[in-house]
Design a protein around this motif. Structure first.
Motif, short mmCIF file in Angstrom:
data_model
loop_
_atom_site.label_atom_id
_atom_site.label_comp_id
_atom_site.label_asym_id
_atom_site.label_seq_id
_atom_site.Cartn_x
_atom_site.Cartn_y
_atom_site.Cartn_z
N ALA A 87 3.00 0.64 -58.28
CA ALA A 87 1.62 0.80 -58.78
C ALA A 87 0.82 1.69 -57.84
O ALA A 87 -0.02 2.48 -58.29
CB ALA A 87 0.97 -0.57 -58.90
N ILE A 88 1.13 1.60 -56.54
CA ILE A 88 0.41 2.44 -55.57
C ILE A 88 0.75 3.92 -55.83
O ILE A 88 -0.10 4.79 -55.72
CB ILE A 88 0.76 2.02 -54.12
CG1 ILE A 88 0.30 0.57 -53.90
CG2 ILE A 88 0.10 2.94 -53.10
CD1 ILE A 88 0.66 -0.01 -52.56
N PHE A 89 2.02 4.16 -56.21
CA PHE A 89 2.44 5.53 -56.55
C PHE A 89 1.58 6.10 -57.69
O PHE A 89 1.30 7.28 -57.73
CB PHE A 89 3.91 5.53 -57.01
CG PHE A 89 4.86 5.91 -55.91
CD1 PHE A 89 5.03 7.25 -55.56
CD2 PHE A 89 5.58 4.95 -55.21
CE1 PHE A 89 5.90 7.60 -54.54
CE2 PHE A 89 6.44 5.29 -54.20
CZ PHE A 89 6.61 6.62 -53.86
N ILE A 90 1.19 5.19 -58.63
CA ILE A 90 0.39 5.66 -59.77
C ILE A 90 -0.96 6.20 -59.29
O ILE A 90 -1.45 7.20 -59.79
CB ILE A 90 0.20 4.53 -60.81
CG1 ILE A 90 1.57 4.13 -61.37
CG2 ILE A 90 -0.72 4.96 -61.96
CD1 ILE A 90 1.55 2.92 -62.24
N PHE A 91 -1.52 5.51 -58.23
CA PHE A 91 -2.80 5.99 -57.71
C PHE A 91 -2.65 7.41 -57.17
O PHE A 91 -3.40 8.31 -57.49
CB PHE A 91 -3.33 5.07 -56.60
CG PHE A 91 -3.78 3.72 -57.11
CD1 PHE A 91 -4.57 3.63 -58.25
CD2 PHE A 91 -3.42 2.56 -56.45
CE1 PHE A 91 -5.00 2.39 -58.71
CE2 PHE A 91 -3.83 1.32 -56.92
CZ PHE A 91 -4.62 1.23 -58.06
N HIS A 92 -1.62 7.56 -56.29
CA HIS A 92 -1.33 8.90 -55.75
C HIS A 92 0.05 8.86 -55.07
O HIS A 92 0.32 7.92 -54.32
CB HIS A 92 -2.41 9.34 -54.74
CG HIS A 92 -2.36 10.80 -54.45
ND1 HIS A 92 -1.44 11.38 -53.62
CD2 HIS A 92 -3.09 11.84 -54.95
CE1 HIS A 92 -1.61 12.68 -53.58
NE2 HIS A 92 -2.62 12.99 -54.39
#
Ligand SMILES: Nc1ncnc2c1ncn2[C@@H]1O[C@H](COP(=O)(O)OP(=O)(O)OP(=O)(O)O)[C@@H](O)[C@H]1O
Length: 573
Positions: free
Chosen positions: A147-152
């Motif tokens: 999910a953190i990857f989705i942020f950036h």
């Protein structure tokens, strides 16, 4: 190796339903963990930019509700694991104690049996703990990281690298603390065993003036255990602190990376804060597991040890109940090695007794007399040959039934905490008082029991309480006679008794014989063997003579007397 189902796995399988529920609740708890980051996103990116108070209130009410749900679900899974732990322990308690007793009966001091109950407690404590729940949260770490990857992607890389370092710390922790923790546990076990022995033998220790020396030994063992424990804790604490600090640092690192991205206009401030919170959530279970690694390890090793014990001591198979046998005893070429030993202590021993016959067994110290008694009562397994009672091999009887069919007075009489009556009837749930009194009468101990302050209801402790050695032995004899056994095995019943006691014993044996009970008496004093019609002489585990009492004694008299024969022939009754 036996092929009976693994008891631990079976107990775990029984809890599968509850554990599935814990897993399901964990899904929702972990989804609800997203409440914080999502709230943060909304506050920064929606409320602050729109300056809308109604949105803030609506979001706040929603968040309060979601947190309440999370608390309820988290509490519920806490309640569930406590029940799983209790059910697991309850399911295995009897089995583990049974296997422990079976093992200790044939191998005193066996390390697996010594730690079994504590191992079960360790598993119980671990399963009922928060660290067990952390294992259910662990699979969510990669999802949160994704999910953190989705942020950036940059935040994702920071989080993933940090997570990998934390996992590496966890694995190194496991590798480097294992030996120290094992050593600490082993030393603590040794100190506990020594302490148990000291408590049991307190009287002997005090009277022999050994207090100072044994206390010194005990303290040395305790100190060694403490030192090892401190060493293990030092190292574990080092890892725990590193992991906790690194997790905090990682949260700041991701915040820094996020802030930089915000400055580059590549991220919103809400996403920056949300990523930091998400990372904290993702790594919390890893951190918790490292912090509680000692209990994880204790449970894991306990599981392995218990599993080995239960594999090696399978439950007794269900036996088809056999009819009550007569006292025919057929010992067919038996060979016996002590448990865990390879030496033959009895070799190819054979003899047969008819109901109502009494056999006296004599022989020098160490010739195998007590070994024969243990084989006759079925407590030591045979390496070869067979023993039949009433025509059926001993191992075809249900062990509890066998215990009731064979009365046994061991060399060291152990009584249990309870009343004299309870001890005589072997703590039978629903004993017939007449049977208790008859057994006591047969053992010649009825009058003595009546002379005690509370008669049959006098409480005694494991050491016999107010009973003398000889009195305890006679209560032990009454216990052996309880339920009119088909076979009576007495190992040195004359060890603590006086001339009067020997006469009473003689009468007991005669009464048993008249009732058709077969009797085997091991004794050093010929007087105790007067009512035996047969004699067996053992030397070095083999039969050197067997036959009618008078004949064997006469033949022994004719031979060049050995030291032992001289003692037997010359001893006054
Ligand atoms: N638990 C055990 N493990 C290993 N060896 C054992 C064990 N118990 C007895 N032995 C050995 O078996 C042999 C026979 O012992 P046993 O106790 O049967 O002798 P015994 O004739 O009854 O002696 P005593 O008259 O002194 O009681 C001895 O050499 C003893 O060392």
């Amino acid at each position: 190796m036996s092929n009976h189902p693994d008891d631990l796995k079976a107990a775990r399988a029984e809890n599968r339903g509850l554990l599935t529920r814990v897993g399901l609740f964990s899904v929702f708890v972990n989804l609800l963990m997203l409440t914080g980051p999502l709230f943060m996103l909304q506050i920064y990116d929606r409320v602050l930019s729109s300056r809308s108070e109604p949105t803030l209130v609506a979001l706040f009410v929603l968040v309060a509700f979601l947190y309440l749900m999370m608390a309820l679900l988290d509490h519920s899974r806490g309640l569930l694991v406590a029940r799983v732990a209790a059910r697991f322990q309850d399911r295995l308690d009897r089995r583990v104690l049974g296997a422990t007793m079976q093992r200790l009966a044939v191998r005193a001091g066996d390390p697996l049996a010594q730690t079994a109950q504590r191992d079960l407690d360790g598993i119980h404590r671990f399963v009922g703990s928060r660290v067990f729940l952390a294992l259910f949260d662990m699979p969510w770490a990669p999802i949160f990281l994704a999910a953190i990857f989705i942020f950036h992607p940059l935040l994702g890389v920071v989080a993933l690298t940090g997570g990998a370092i934390l996992v590496a710390i966890a694995l190194t922790n496991q590798r480097l603390t294992k030996d120290r923790q094992q050593k600490a546990m082993q030393l603590s076990e040794e100190a506990m065993r020594l302490e148990g022995q000291l408590k049991n033998e307190a009287e002997t220790i005090q009277s022999l003036g050994m207090m100072e020396t044994v206390m010194g030994r005990w303290q040395k063992a305790r100190r060694a255990a403490l030192e090892a424990d401190v060493g293990a804790k030092d190292r574990a604490d080092g890892f725990s602190t590193t992991s906790r600090t690194f997790r905090l640092f990682l949260q700041s690192a991701i915040l820094a990376a996020g802030a930089w991205l915000v400055l580059q206009n590549a991220l919103t401030p809400g996403a920056m804060i949300a990523a930091s919170i998400l990372l904290g959530r993702a790594l919390a279970p890893v951190d918790a597991t490292i912090g509680q690694w000692a209990s994880v390890q204790r449970a894991q090793e306990g599981w392995q040890r218990l599993s080995q014990l239960l594999r090696e001591v399978p439950p007794a198979p269900q036996r088809t109940p056999l009819p009550r046998p007569d006292g025919r005893l057929d010992v067919q070429s038996i060979t016996v090695t002590p448990p865990g030993d390879t030496r033959y202590v009895l070799r190819m021993l054979a003899f047969a007794l008819e109901p109502g016959q009494a056999l006296g067994v004599i022989g020098p110290s160490g010739s195998g007399k007590s070994t024969l008694a243990r084989a006759l009562v079925g407590s030591w397994r045979l390496a070869g040959g067979r023993i039949r009672l009433g025509g059926a091999p001993l191992d075809q009887y249900d062990p509890d039934m066998l215990g009731r069919l064979i009365g046994y007075l061991p060399q060291r009489v152990a009584l249990f905490e309870g009343t004299i009556a309870e001890n005589i009837c072997r703590f039978d749930h629903d004993p017939d008082p007449n049977d208790i009194i008859n057994a006591a009468r047969d053992a010649g101990v009825h009058e003595l029991i009546l002379s005690l302050p509370e008669g049959y209801d006098t409480r005694i402790d494991a050491r016999g309480g107010r009973l003398s050695g000889g009195q305890a032995q006679r209560v032990g004899l009454a216990r052996a006679l309880y339920g009119a056994p088909a076979l009576l095995v007495l190992d040195e019943p004359d060890a603590h008794i006086d001339r009067e006691g020997v006469a009473a014993l003689d009468l007991t044996i005669q009464n048993c014989r008249e009732r058709g009970t077969t009797v085997v008496v091991i004794a050093h004093r010929p007087a105790a063997l007067q009512s035996c019609d047969l004699l067996l002489v053992l030397e070095n585990g083999t039969r050197v003579a067997f036959g009618p009492h008078a004949e064997v004694m006469a033949n022994m008299g004719k031979k060049k007397p050995s030291k032992f024969q001289g003692r037997i022939m010359g001893a006054a009754p």
